[in-house]
Design a protein around this motif. Structure first.
Motif, PDB file in Angstrom:
ATOM      1  N   GLN A  34       0.842  -1.187   0.000  1.00  0.00           N
ATOM      2  CA  GLN A  34       0.000   0.000   0.000  1.00  0.00           C
ATOM      3  C   GLN A  34       0.889   1.253   0.000  1.00  0.00           C
ATOM      4  O   GLN A  34       1.759   1.398   0.857  1.00  0.00           O
ATOM      5  N   VAL A  35       0.663   2.108  -0.966  1.00  0.00           N
ATOM      6  CA  VAL A  35       1.458   3.333  -1.107  1.00  0.00           C
ATOM      7  C   VAL A  35       0.620   4.516  -0.610  1.00  0.00           C
ATOM      8  O   VAL A  35      -0.431   4.822  -1.193  1.00  0.00           O
ATOM      9  N   PRO A  36       1.046   5.201   0.447  1.00  0.00           N
ATOM     10  CA  PRO A  36       0.291   6.372   0.940  1.00  0.00           C
ATOM     11  C   PRO A  36       0.294   7.504  -0.085  1.00  0.00           C
ATOM     12  O   PRO A  36       1.255   7.664  -0.852  1.00  0.00           O
ATOM     13  N   LEU A  37      -0.770   8.291  -0.084  1.00  0.00           N
ATOM     14  CA  LEU A  37      -0.922   9.385  -1.037  1.00  0.00           C
ATOM     15  C   LEU A  37      -0.909  10.737  -0.331  1.00  0.00           C
ATOM     16  O   LEU A  37      -1.456  10.877   0.767  1.00  0.00           O
ATOM     17  N   THR A  38      -0.296  11.709  -0.957  1.00  0.00           N
ATOM     18  CA  THR A  38      -0.397  13.108  -0.541  1.00  0.00           C
ATOM     19  C   THR A  38      -0.804  13.928  -1.757  1.00  0.00           C
ATOM     20  O   THR A  38      -0.548  13.530  -2.903  1.00  0.00           O
ATOM     21  N   TYR A  39      -1.414  15.095  -1.500  1.00  0.00           N
ATOM     22  CA  TYR A  39      -1.955  15.888  -2.601  1.00  0.00           C
ATOM     23  C   TYR A  39      -1.372  17.296  -2.569  1.00  0.00           C
ATOM     24  O   TYR A  39      -1.217  17.899  -1.508  1.00  0.00           O
ATOM     25  N   ILE A  40      -1.065  17.802  -3.766  1.00  0.00           N
ATOM     26  CA  ILE A  40      -0.558  19.177  -3.889  1.00  0.00           C
ATOM     27  C   ILE A  40      -1.314  19.888  -5.011  1.00  0.00           C
ATOM     28  O   ILE A  40      -1.959  19.246  -5.849  1.00  0.00           O
ATOM     29  N   ASN A  41      -1.200  21.227  -5.014  1.00  0.00           N
ATOM     30  CA  ASN A  41      -1.777  22.072  -6.071  1.00  0.00           C
ATOM     31  C   ASN A  41      -3.287  21.846  -6.228  1.00  0.00           C
ATOM     32  O   ASN A  41      -3.792  21.694  -7.345  1.00  0.00           O
ATOM     33  N   ALA A  42      -4.000  21.843  -5.107  1.00  0.00           N
ATOM     34  CA  ALA A  42      -5.451  21.699  -5.171  1.00  0.00           C
ATOM     35  C   ALA A  42      -6.058  22.911  -5.869  1.00  0.00           C
ATOM     36  O   ALA A  42      -5.654  24.052  -5.608  1.00  0.00           O
ATOM     37  N   SER A  60     -12.812  16.238  -0.944  1.00  0.00           N
ATOM     38  CA  SER A  60     -13.649  15.550   0.035  1.00  0.00           C
ATOM     39  C   SER A  60     -12.780  14.855   1.072  1.00  0.00           C
ATOM     40  O   SER A  60     -11.650  14.433   0.807  1.00  0.00           O
ATOM     41  N   ALA A  61     -13.319  14.740   2.277  1.00  0.00           N
ATOM     42  CA  ALA A  61     -12.602  14.018   3.334  1.00  0.00           C
ATOM     43  C   ALA A  61     -12.481  12.532   2.999  1.00  0.00           C
ATOM     44  O   ALA A  61     -11.663  11.830   3.592  1.00  0.00           O
ATOM     45  N   GLU A  62     -13.276  12.073   2.044  1.00  0.00           N
ATOM     46  CA  GLU A  62     -13.250  10.665   1.655  1.00  0.00           C
ATOM     47  C   GLU A  62     -12.280  10.399   0.505  1.00  0.00           C
ATOM     48  O   GLU A  62     -12.353   9.356  -0.145  1.00  0.00           O
ATOM     49  N   LYS A  63     -11.389  11.330   0.238  1.00  0.00           N
ATOM     50  CA  LYS A  63     -10.422  11.126  -0.841  1.00  0.00           C
ATOM     51  C   LYS A  63      -9.522   9.938  -0.509  1.00  0.00           C
ATOM     52  O   LYS A  63      -9.266   9.630   0.669  1.00  0.00           O
ATOM     53  N   PRO A  64      -9.010   9.230  -1.527  1.00  0.00           N
ATOM     54  CA  PRO A  64      -8.151   8.055  -1.286  1.00  0.00           C
ATOM     55  C   PRO A  64      -6.914   8.421  -0.471  1.00  0.00           C
ATOM     56  O   PRO A  64      -6.271   9.444  -0.718  1.00  0.00           O
ATOM     57  N   GLN A  65      -6.599   7.593   0.499  1.00  0.00           N
ATOM     58  CA  GLN A  65      -5.425   7.822   1.347  1.00  0.00           C
ATOM     59  C   GLN A  65      -4.229   6.980   0.913  1.00  0.00           C
ATOM     60  O   GLN A  65      -3.092   7.283   1.293  1.00  0.00           O
ATOM     61  N   LEU A 101      -2.460  17.638  -8.341  1.00  0.00           N
ATOM     62  CA  LEU A 101      -3.833  17.806  -8.819  1.00  0.00           C
ATOM     63  C   LEU A 101      -3.927  18.723 -10.032  1.00  0.00           C
ATOM     64  O   LEU A 101      -4.969  18.766 -10.694  1.00  0.00           O
ATOM     65  N   ALA A 102      -2.849  19.435 -10.324  1.00  0.00           N
ATOM     66  CA  ALA A 102      -2.831  20.239 -11.546  1.00  0.00           C
ATOM     67  C   ALA A 102      -2.757  19.347 -12.786  1.00  0.00           C
ATOM     68  O   ALA A 102      -3.005  19.810 -13.900  1.00  0.00           O
ATOM     69  N   LYS A 103      -2.407  18.078 -12.603  1.00  0.00           N
ATOM     70  CA  LYS A 103      -2.295  17.134 -13.723  1.00  0.00           C
ATOM     71  C   LYS A 103      -3.490  16.189 -13.800  1.00  0.00           C
ATOM     72  O   LYS A 103      -3.399  15.116 -14.382  1.00  0.00           O
ATOM     73  N   THR A 104      -4.592  16.571 -13.191  1.00  0.00           N
ATOM     74  CA  THR A 104      -5.788  15.738 -13.208  1.00  0.00           C
ATOM     75  C   THR A 104      -6.814  16.285 -14.194  1.00  0.00           C
ATOM     76  O   THR A 104      -6.739  17.444 -14.614  1.00  0.00           O
ATOM     77  N   GLU A 105      -7.766  15.452 -14.536  1.00  0.00           N
ATOM     78  CA  GLU A 105      -8.895  15.841 -15.374  1.00  0.00           C
ATOM     79  C   GLU A 105     -10.172  15.773 -14.550  1.00  0.00           C
ATOM     80  O   GLU A 105     -10.300  14.940 -13.646  1.00  0.00           O
ATOM     81  N   VAL A 106     -11.115  16.674 -14.852  1.00  0.00           N
ATOM     82  CA  VAL A 106     -12.389  16.697 -14.147  1.00  0.00           C
ATOM     83  C   VAL A 106     -13.352  15.731 -14.820  1.00  0.00           C
ATOM     84  O   VAL A 106     -13.553  15.773 -16.039  1.00  0.00           O
ATOM     85  N   ASP A 107     -13.925  14.853 -14.029  1.00  0.00           N
ATOM     86  CA  ASP A 107     -14.941  13.919 -14.507  1.00  0.00           C
ATOM     87  C   ASP A 107     -16.108  13.945 -13.509  1.00  0.00           C
ATOM     88  O   ASP A 107     -16.056  13.293 -12.462  1.00  0.00           O
ATOM     89  N   GLY A 108     -17.131  14.732 -13.848  1.00  0.00           N
ATOM     90  CA  GLY A 108     -18.241  14.879 -12.916  1.00  0.00           C
ATOM     91  C   GLY A 108     -17.794  15.600 -11.661  1.00  0.00           C
ATOM     92  O   GLY A 108     -17.281  16.716 -11.710  1.00  0.00           O
ATOM     93  N   ASN A 109     -17.953  14.941 -10.528  1.00  0.00           N
ATOM     94  CA  ASN A 109     -17.509  15.531  -9.263  1.00  0.00           C
ATOM     95  C   ASN A 109     -16.251  14.834  -8.745  1.00  0.00           C
ATOM     96  O   ASN A 109     -16.037  14.717  -7.534  1.00  0.00           O
ATOM     97  N   HIS A 110     -15.410  14.366  -9.690  1.00  0.00           N
ATOM     98  CA  HIS A 110     -14.139  13.736  -9.343  1.00  0.00           C
ATOM     99  C   HIS A 110     -13.003  14.349 -10.154  1.00  0.00           C
ATOM    100  O   HIS A 110     -13.200  14.770 -11.302  1.00  0.00           O
ATOM    101  N   ILE A 148      -6.627   7.171 -10.304  1.00  0.00           N
ATOM    102  CA  ILE A 148      -7.017   7.510  -8.937  1.00  0.00           C
ATOM    103  C   ILE A 148      -8.092   8.582  -9.025  1.00  0.00           C
ATOM    104  O   ILE A 148      -7.880   9.644  -9.619  1.00  0.00           O
ATOM    105  N   GLN A 149      -9.250   8.300  -8.473  1.00  0.00           N
ATOM    106  CA  GLN A 149     -10.363   9.240  -8.503  1.00  0.00           C
ATOM    107  C   GLN A 149     -10.484   9.947  -7.155  1.00  0.00           C
ATOM    108  O   GLN A 149     -10.615   9.298  -6.115  1.00  0.00           O
ATOM    109  N   ILE A 150     -10.419  11.271  -7.215  1.00  0.00           N
ATOM    110  CA  ILE A 150     -10.462  12.083  -5.994  1.00  0.00           C
ATOM    111  C   ILE A 150     -11.755  12.892  -5.990  1.00  0.00           C
ATOM    112  O   ILE A 150     -11.928  13.804  -6.816  1.00  0.00           O
TER     113      ILE A 150
END
Length: 302
Positions: A29-37, A44-49, A76-85, A115-117
């Protein structure tokens, strides 16, 4: 026993090294951290950990990943928007992932291709910035206006329940002493306890124009209002001094007629024999005004 213990230790160590040098396939299991929100989105608080990764490596590497658990940073600057993810594609970021985790994708496979956030849209609002700048002037100097900010408001985004109650944000405190000239600078916003909000800028410029001031005084007659016609009232003093501070260039513009001091009989409480003088008119360009007398004594003649 000592000799046996030594041989037992080295035998066990040799066996362990041999076992760890073999190749295994394990899921770690690889822990996740997020930058550039994004500023307009709240994660969401339910984002993948963490994310599962199948690793085919020597036991040494697998043991390292299980013990030290190196983290994967999701930009997160390298993500795409899909609905509310927000969707982070593993394949599109192979190089960054490989460099950060130190893995070879020939020996590592992520169980999920993306990874869907989950996120919630933020509400935006422009709020005022309040300067928390304390200035002590040198003798003979002051400012006609207070500290000016540029800009004097900032855009902030966040949950609606918080944004709706936020009226202003202060700057960090600054203390300047013995000031005798104009000052300018940059000051950061005090966002303590506001970590759930996103500020589109974290600092503003400040400026203060300092001028040479002098003190003057004028003698002003005291005007008494709302005295019943049935009362014969005498009061003293009938004139008081008004002290003021003014820019040296505007000193000659100050005229006694620009001031007005009044006392209102309606504000006198029963049993009192004095008025409280109030300054109701003054020039806009003077400040630090004080009266030589506040209490104006009176007597009612029968």
């Amino acid at each position: 026993m000592k000799t046996f213990s030594v041989f037992l230790f080295f035998s066990a160590l040799t066996w362990l090294l041999v076992q760890l040098s073999k190749e295994y396939t394990q899921i770690v299991q690889v822990p996740l951290t997020y930058i550039n929100a994004p500023l307009d989105k709240s994660l969401s608080a339910e984002k993948p950990q963490e994310v599962d990764m199948r690793l085919h490596e020597q036991g040494f590497y697998i043991l390292y990943y299980r013990i030290f658990r190196p983290k994967l940073t999701i930009d997160l600057a390298k993500t795409e928007v899909d609905g509310n993810h927000l969707v982070y594609e593993i394949e599109n970021n192979r190089n960054a992932i490989s460099e950060e985790l130190g893995i070879d994708f020939d020996n590592a496979t992520f169980l999920d291709s993306e990874i869907q956030i989950p996120f919630q849209p933020k509400q935006e609002r422009r709020i005022a910035v309040v300067p928390n700048i304390n200035v002590n002037y040198a003798v003979g100097y002051s400012a006609g206006e207070g500290v000016q900010l540029e800009p004097d408001s900032v855009t902030v985004s966040g949950p609606k329940s918080i944004i709706d109650t936020l009226q202003s944000v202060p700057t960090l405190p600054i203390n300047r002493n013995n000031i005798n000239r104009d000052i300018t600078g940059q000051v950061k916003l005090d966002t303590t306890h506001l970590g759930m909000l996103s500020f589109y800028r974290d600092e503003v410029g400040y400026s203060l124009e300092v001028e040479k001031f002098t003190e003057g005084s004028v003698q002003i007659p005291v005007e008494v209002r709302n005295v019943p016609e049935s009362l014969n009232l005498a009061y003293f003093p009938k004139k008081i001094l008004v002290y003021y501070q003014v820019n040296l260039e505007d000193y000659d513009r100050v005229k006694p007629s620009s001031f007005k001091v009044v006392c209102d009989f309606k504000n006198v409480n029963e049993g009192e024999d004095y008025f409280l003088a109030q300054l109701v008119e003054k020039p806009d360009f003077v400040n630090n005004i004080r009266l030589s007398e506040r209490k104006i004594q009176f007597v009612i003649k029968k």
